[in-house]
Enzyme design. Structure first.
Site, mmCIF file in Angstrom:
data_model
loop_
_atom_site.group_PDB
_atom_site.id
_atom_site.type_symbol
_atom_site.label_atom_id
_atom_site.label_comp_id
_atom_site.label_asym_id
_atom_site.label_seq_id
_atom_site.Cartn_x
_atom_site.Cartn_y
_atom_site.Cartn_z
ATOM 1 N N ASP A 169 9.677 6.255 15.798
ATOM 2 C CA ASP A 169 9.656 5.312 14.678
ATOM 3 C C ASP A 169 9.447 6.099 13.393
ATOM 4 O OD1 ASP A 169 9.562 2.408 13.816
ATOM 5 O OD2 ASP A 169 7.705 3.141 12.932
ATOM 6 N N ARG A 174 1.071 5.106 2.875
ATOM 7 C CA ARG A 174 0.218 5.580 1.782
ATOM 8 C C ARG A 174 -0.536 6.815 2.263
ATOM 9 N NH1 ARG A 174 -3.140 0.766 -0.265
ATOM 10 N NH2 ARG A 174 -5.038 1.632 0.635
ATOM 11 N N GLU A 292 0.003 -0.544 -5.972
ATOM 12 C CA GLU A 292 0.874 -0.981 -4.894
ATOM 13 C C GLU A 292 1.957 -1.916 -5.427
ATOM 14 O OE1 GLU A 292 1.364 -0.159 -1.962
ATOM 15 O OE2 GLU A 292 -0.430 0.741 -1.074
#
Length: 498
Positions: A169, A174, A292
């Protein structure tokens, strides 16, 4: 005259070469920039866009050739911070990117392995067991704001594998530098790599990963698909292969039992340590992480897993790629796969009904989608709301859907709000779906916002049905103007319309 050869993109540098052929899409500067706060502050005004506090705009991708404290380093920001740039690099019209990505999801191509002799990402190798190794001095990771917990790698594609079956994957996470050979990693809920990591941790074993930076933009965007479009065990690199018509090249890492993307600019090799946690802001005590995608400074997490760095490999004259957290770059990274996921599921279920999808920048590419539909008969009445429900089902982090008719330009917010103003009644055109899991980074999704919210990350999903009832369509026809070629009246006008 000799025809200019089309640049074939298979890495970051070839993507840059393409942008150099396009006006106003790429800029290099030799003015020295400080990676601490200044670089992001510069790009905030020049090209960040998205949910960044105004003033901001959409501007060129920028290469900073002189980085304070890091002689010889280069930092690139904003590569994907324009839908038009993405369209050029993926070879599809900007308004059709969701459909284009949807086709790539259906027609994937597996990654391929190459020998280390062909791995550009390993031209230079820095091993962490060297006494002079210090990640903080080696790579100019920026801070976005003075409140950041520390320097972050914002475009690091983490590659990990299921300890049981080896399924791979890739996800962007972050990543905050915590020491000379340590990085903290934040996992949003439900990320597949975190499920793999938890398996390894339960067995008391370190979890080997590579952090791949400076990539073909097709790889970064493909990595942002989410379940159920890409279920547990599905390798998103296959979608990038589908976009390019050839497999992404992988190579064995130098120091850990994992794979690296062979044409990456920089690869950090390491292991996520079992049962080790650190506070994200342990070095600064700011209480904040970094900006964010919703536009707010994220709260520092008090307990995050740690990556123990084993090596940094890179190309000669490597480029560190970054982004401004709430900017348009995140919108395109997350939003185009969102559009593709919604397009595929609705088109497969109701062919010809959905005309297009746009993951709007105000939602960071995740929270708000605009669906354009065409009611063809009385039996299509109500299908628009079914399409919205399907969108929520296929993309769980989606919070709001606005439905409009085929005569509304979903890429023009004024036109969408016009539809909301003239084709919407709040008490009958709104559908609320309360108590549904959405996204933990939306600060309004918390009991502190309203005690009726059950838990952090729980939201009321909302459908705004701004479509005309089918039986009234002939009474809601927009004024029809004559289609005129304006070139004789203003010759340069049309060439400025993108």
């Amino acid at each position: 005259m000799e025809e200019k050869k089309q640049v074939q993109i298979d890495d970051l540098r070839s993507a840059i070469e393409l942008l150099k052929t396009l006006p106003h899409e790429y800029h290099e500067t030799d003015a020295e920039v400080d990676p601490k706060d200044e670089l992001a502050g510069v790009y905030r005004k020049i090209g960040a866009g998205g949910t960044v506090m105004r003033p901001t705009q959409i501007g060129p991708a920028m290469m900073f050739n002189k980085v304070k404290g890091y002689p010889g380093s280069r930092v690139l920001v904003g590569m994907i911070a324009s839908r038009e740039r993405v369209a050029a690099m993926l070879g599809a019209p900007s308004r059709e990117l969701g459909k284009h990505m949807g086709e790539a999801r259906k027609n994937t191509v597996d990654p391929v392995f190459v020998d280390k002799s062909k791995a550009l990402c390993q031209e230079v190798v820095h091993k962490a067991d060297d006494p002079d190794f210090d990640l903080r001095k080696l790579l100019p990771a920026p801070t976005n704001t003075p409140q950041d917990a520390g320097p972050y790698f914002c475009m690091g594609l983490v590659l990990g594998s299921d300890p049981d079956n080896g399924h791979t994957d890739v996800t962007i996470h972050r990543l905050c530098i915590q020491g000379k050979d340590e990085i903290s990693i934040f996992f949003a809920l439900g990320r597949h790599i975190d499920a793999f990591r938890q398996k390894a941790e339960k067995a008391g074993k370190p979890f080997p990963v590579t952090i791949n930076m400076g990539l073909d933009p097709a790889i970064h965007i493909s990595a942002c698909f989410e379940a159920p479009t890409t279920p547990l065990g599905f390798d998103e690199l296959k979608i990038a292969g589908g976009l390019r018509g050839k497999g992404v090249e992988l190579v064995d890492a130098v120091t850990v039992k994992q794979k690296s993307i062979a044409k990456a600019e920089i690869v950090i090799e390491g292991e996520i340590l079992p049962n080790v946690r650190v506070a994200e802001d342990q070095n600064t005590k700011t209480g904040y992480a970094m900006p964010e995608f919703p536009g707010y400074e994220g709260t520092a997490n008090p307990s995050l897993p740690v990556i123990k760095v084993k090596a940094v490999t890179m190309r000669k004259n490597a480029i560190l790629q970054t982004l401004v957290g709430p900017g348009e770059e995140h919108v395109n990274l997350a939003g185009i796969p969102t559009e593709a996921s919604i397009w595929n599921v609705v088109e497969d279920s109701m062919p010809g009904f959905l005309q297009n999808v746009y993951a709007h920048p105000s939602g960071g590419g995740k929270f708000l989608s605009i669906l354009q539909v065409k009611k063809r008969s009385e039996s299509d009445q109500g299908r628009e709301r079914q399409a919205a429900l399907m969108a929520f089902g296929v993309y769980s982090e989606l919070k709001q859907v606005i439905l409009v008719d085929e005569d509304v330009d979903i890429f023009d917010t004024n036109d969408v709000l016009w539809a909301m103003t003239t084709r919407y009644q709040g008490d009958i055109s709104t559908v609320f779906i309360p108590g549904v899991r959405c996204h933990q980074l939306d600060p309004s999704q918390d009991p502190s916002f309203d005690p009726r919210i059950l838990a952090h990350g729980i939201s009321t999903k909302t459908i705004f049905d701004c479509t005309v009832p089918y039986k009234l369509k002939d009474k809601f026809v927009r004024a029809q103007f004559k289609d005129v070629d304006v070139t004789p009246f203003l010759p340069d006008w049309m060439k400025n319309i993108r």
